[in-house]
Each structure stands twice: as structure tokens, then as C-alpha cells.
Motif scaffolding. Structure first.
Motif, short mmCIF file in Angstrom:
data_model
loop_
_atom_site.label_atom_id
_atom_site.label_comp_id
_atom_site.label_asym_id
_atom_site.label_seq_id
_atom_site.Cartn_x
_atom_site.Cartn_y
_atom_site.Cartn_z
N SER A 46 38.33 31.09 41.60
CA SER A 46 39.73 31.21 41.21
C SER A 46 39.88 31.26 39.70
N LEU A 49 38.53 34.59 38.45
CA LEU A 49 39.42 35.69 38.82
C LEU A 49 40.65 35.72 37.94
N ILE A 53 41.71 38.82 35.49
CA ILE A 53 42.99 39.50 35.60
C ILE A 53 43.73 39.46 34.26
N ARG A 74 40.80 45.45 41.07
CA ARG A 74 39.78 45.36 42.12
C ARG A 74 38.38 45.21 41.52
N ALA A 77 38.02 41.75 40.17
CA ALA A 77 37.82 40.75 41.23
C ALA A 77 36.38 40.79 41.75
N GLN A 182 36.86 35.68 48.85
CA GLN A 182 37.68 36.45 47.91
C GLN A 182 39.06 36.72 48.49
N MET A 186 42.53 35.32 46.80
CA MET A 186 43.54 36.27 46.33
C MET A 186 44.84 36.11 47.11
N THR A 187 44.75 35.78 48.39
CA THR A 187 45.96 35.51 49.16
C THR A 187 46.69 34.28 48.64
N LEU A 189 46.50 33.05 45.58
CA LEU A 189 47.07 33.36 44.27
C LEU A 189 48.32 34.21 44.39
N THR A 190 48.32 35.15 45.32
CA THR A 190 49.51 35.99 45.52
C THR A 190 50.69 35.15 45.99
#
Length: 213
Positions: A46, A49, A53, A74, A77, A182, A186-187, A189-190
């Protein structure tokens, strides 16, 4: 005495059954869970990432000839995933090497994007189709089905084209577990970013409505 002698074989049978069950369950107890399911690995990935970003967002305006934002995220990541793997696998080393090559080739992208003449396009397409048909003819019916599937799997997993089948299976298992982690990160974080943006918009709306006319 008779009851004691008759109960002893039954106790031995029961004891042997317990030992057998312990021996059968021992490999399952010794099997370690995947490192990608550990909370520490989630936290490491995390942080890497988020940093990747931030770098993408900071450099997107400066790099005019760079890749689109979605593709850059992408790639960042995947690169962060390979860094989290610490280069201990073939697929992580392949991702790091490919990202290094992409950085070296980024200065030439404007030249590569120059449109080719129709004749050159047609010639390139014809040669590509010819080479593809030659490759298909060379690797067609003579290859066993298991070997074809192993070759296809080696193309899907980065850096695994020329590995032995047991090593390929180990790399594929680790790569799939890493991709699952991953997706989970990412889910999360979104969802966190959506909640933050929703709270910010609601507070700004409440402030504007309470302001005097």
C-alpha cells in the motif's frame, strides 16, 4: 483381569488411530500461508503503491510524450508489486527490467509515433502475418498439449518463458497470489479515496448552504 486384557487392544487401536490422524494432518499444519495474505505485505505494498501513484501524478504534466494516465498507473502498480516482492521471483525481476527498458525508451516515443506510409504499413502487416503463420506451422500439431499449455502459461507470467514446468507452476502460483493482493489493496484505496472525496464535497455543500445570501 479379563476386562483389563480385553480393553488393552482396543486402547492400542485407538492410540494408533490418533497417531495416524496426527501424521496425516501434519503436512497441512506445516504448510505456511502465502506471504501475500499477510497484513505486513499489504501495508508494504500500500505504501509503495501510494508513492508510485504520487510520482505518476507529479510527472504526468511534465512528460508530454509519456503513456496515458491509466496505463501509467497500471505500470506503476505492477512496478510497486515487483518491488514489494523484493526481486525474489522471476516475474518480479522481469517487471523491474521491463519498466527500466520503458523508461529508457520513453525519449524515443515521439519518433515511434510518427505515422508510417501506407506501403510500409501493408508490408509490415504482410510480414507479420507470414511470420505468425510460419510460427503456427512450426509449433502446431507436433507439440504435445501439455507443452503447448505450459508455453502459453509462460507467456502470461512475466519472465517465465524458459523455465522448467515445476518452477513455472511455483512462479504462477506466487504471481496469482500477488495479483489477488494487488486487487484487494487497490479496491481498499479506491473505496477510501471515494469516501474522502464524498465527505469533502458534502462539507463544502453544507458550508455554501449555510452562508448568508
Amino acid at each position: 483381569m479379563s476386562s483389563t486384557s480385553s480393553s488393552t487392544p482396543a486402547a492400542e487401536v485407538e492410540e494408533r488411530g490418533r497417531k495416524r490422524k496426527r501424521a496425516e494432518s501434519a503436512p497441512e499444519a506445516d504448510a505456511q500461508p502465502s506471504k501475500w495474505r499477510k497484513r505486513r505485505e499489504h501495508e508494504i505494498y500500500s505504501s509503495k503503491l501510494l508513492e508510485a501513484i504520487r510520482l505518476v501524478r507529479a510527472g504526468s504534466s511534465a512528460a508530454a510524450g509519456g503513456p496515458p494516465r491509466g496505463r501509467a498507473v497500471r505500470e506503476a502498480a505492477d512496478r510497486a508489486l515487483a518491488v514489494a516482492a523484493r526481486g525474489s521471483t522471476h516475474w518480479s525481476r522481469a517487471i523491474l527490467a521491463s519498466s527500466h527498458r520503458r523508461r529508457l525508451q520513453s525519449v524515443h516515443r515521439a519518433r515511434l509515433r510518427a505515422p508510417a506510409s501506407p506501403s510500409k504499413r501493408h508490408g509490415a502487416a504482410t510480414s507479420a502475418c507470414a511470420s505468425a503463420s510460419t510460427t503456427a506451422a512450426g509449433h502446431g500439431s507436433g507439440t504435445p498439449p501439455l507443452a503447448r499449455r505450459a508455453r502459453m502459461l509462460g507467456r502470461l507470467v512475466p519472465g517465465c518463458r524458459k523455465l522448467s514446468f515445476p518452477t513455472l507452476l511455483d512462479e504462477t502460483t506466487d504471481y496469482i497470489e500477488a495479483l489477488h493482493m494487488q486487487i484487494r489493496v487497490m479496491t481498499a484505496l479506491t473505496e477510501a479515496l471515494s469516501a474522502i472525496s464524498g465527505a469533502g464535497s458534502s462539507s463544502s455543500g453544507a458550508g455554501s448552504s449555510s452562508s448568508p445570501a
